[in-house]
Write a protein that holds these residues in place. Structure first.
Motif: not given
Length: 273
Positions: A57-69
């Motif tokens: 998920l971090v690879r797909k969407a980046g760390l910021r978006y994964a952290s938001y989720l």
């Protein structure tokens, strides 16, 4: 004057800020009887290591978006459990013995057996990251519905709200639609829009849209009778998958945030009521 019988409803969701927004309205509706909850514990795949899905998920969407989720799901649920001593929604689930089935695949044998055992009139999903399979689609008497925080068919996809913000939309939409064999392709039952505020974050706008979408459902059910068939969507083949880091960076440059302290606290205050 006779009153229509309550509809037996199963709610399918990922435990989060957004699922609580919907649940708070469902449990107080005089038209509905919540008989079960399906709680998704999937990140990406039906099977496999959850930690590897988190990495992907971090690879797909980046760390910021994964952290938001992570914040709107895991962190929110943990903080609520620690700070909210008398959560009315959890109290309702406990007092009414509403069963909760956690699953990475609602279409597994266990998931199908759970839904069958509760004999629902209606299955509702919101912020649910699983596709309802054909066997389950045919089980509820009045069908399977979904609250989609975006206008359909223009905003099909994983996160329609971040796409609307990225496009600079002044109005954001929500769609109540029937579920079918595809993602976000079913017949439309009702739509509504609200103005995007200058201080809206991704999370605050999602919360407002899920609340508005639940209102659409309750208004539809207040009319009594059968849930209508709905209107066929105009053809649109575009489906937006996961947002990437570039989209998130572009959104931040525009002055928008993914989540704010105020919206997070507002949701917790809602659980305190």
């Amino acid at each position: 004057m006779s009153h229509p019988e309550k509809l037996r409803i199963i709610f399918c969701t990922t435990p989060s800020i957004y699922s609580d927004v919907v649940l708070q309205n469902l449990v107080t509706s005089p038209r509905l009887q919540l008989v079960g909850v399906v709680a998704s514990n999937r990140i990406l795949r039906k099977k496999g290591w959850a930690w590897w899905d988190a990495v992907q998920l971090v690879r797909k969407a980046g760390l910021r978006y994964a952290s938001y989720l992570w914040v709107v799901t895991t962190v929110y649920c943990l903080v609520r459990r620690l700070l909210v001593r008398d959560d009315p929604v959890r109290r309702f689930l406990s007092e009414n013995r509403v069963p909760v089935h956690s699953s990475r695949d609602i279409n597994s044998g266990e998931g199908i057996a759970f839904v069958k055992s509760l004999q629902p009139d209606l299955l509702l999903s919101a912020h649910f990251n699983q596709l309802i399979g054909p066997e389950l689609l045919d089980l509820p008497v009045q069908g399977c519905l979904n609250i989609h925080p975006g206008r359909l068919p223009e905003y099909k996809g994983v996160d329609p709200v971040i796409r609307a913000l990225d496009n600079g939309e002044k109005q954001a939409g929500v769609t109540l639609h029937r579920q079918d064999a595809g993602f976000d392709t079913g017949m439309v039952l009702a739509t509504a829009e609200l103005a995007v505020a200058s201080d809206d974050t991704l999370s605050s706008l999602n919360m407002r849209l899920f609340s508005l979408g639940t209102g659409l459902l309750l208004e539809l059910l207040s009319m009594g009778g059968e849930v209508p068939a709905g209107v066929v969507q105009q053809p649109d083949q575009r489906y937006d998958s996961w947002p990437d880091a570039a989209l998130v960076a572009r959104l931040r440059r525009s002055g928008r945030r993914l989540i704010g302290v105020r919206s997070f606290w507002t949701s917790l205050r809602g659980a305190l009521k």
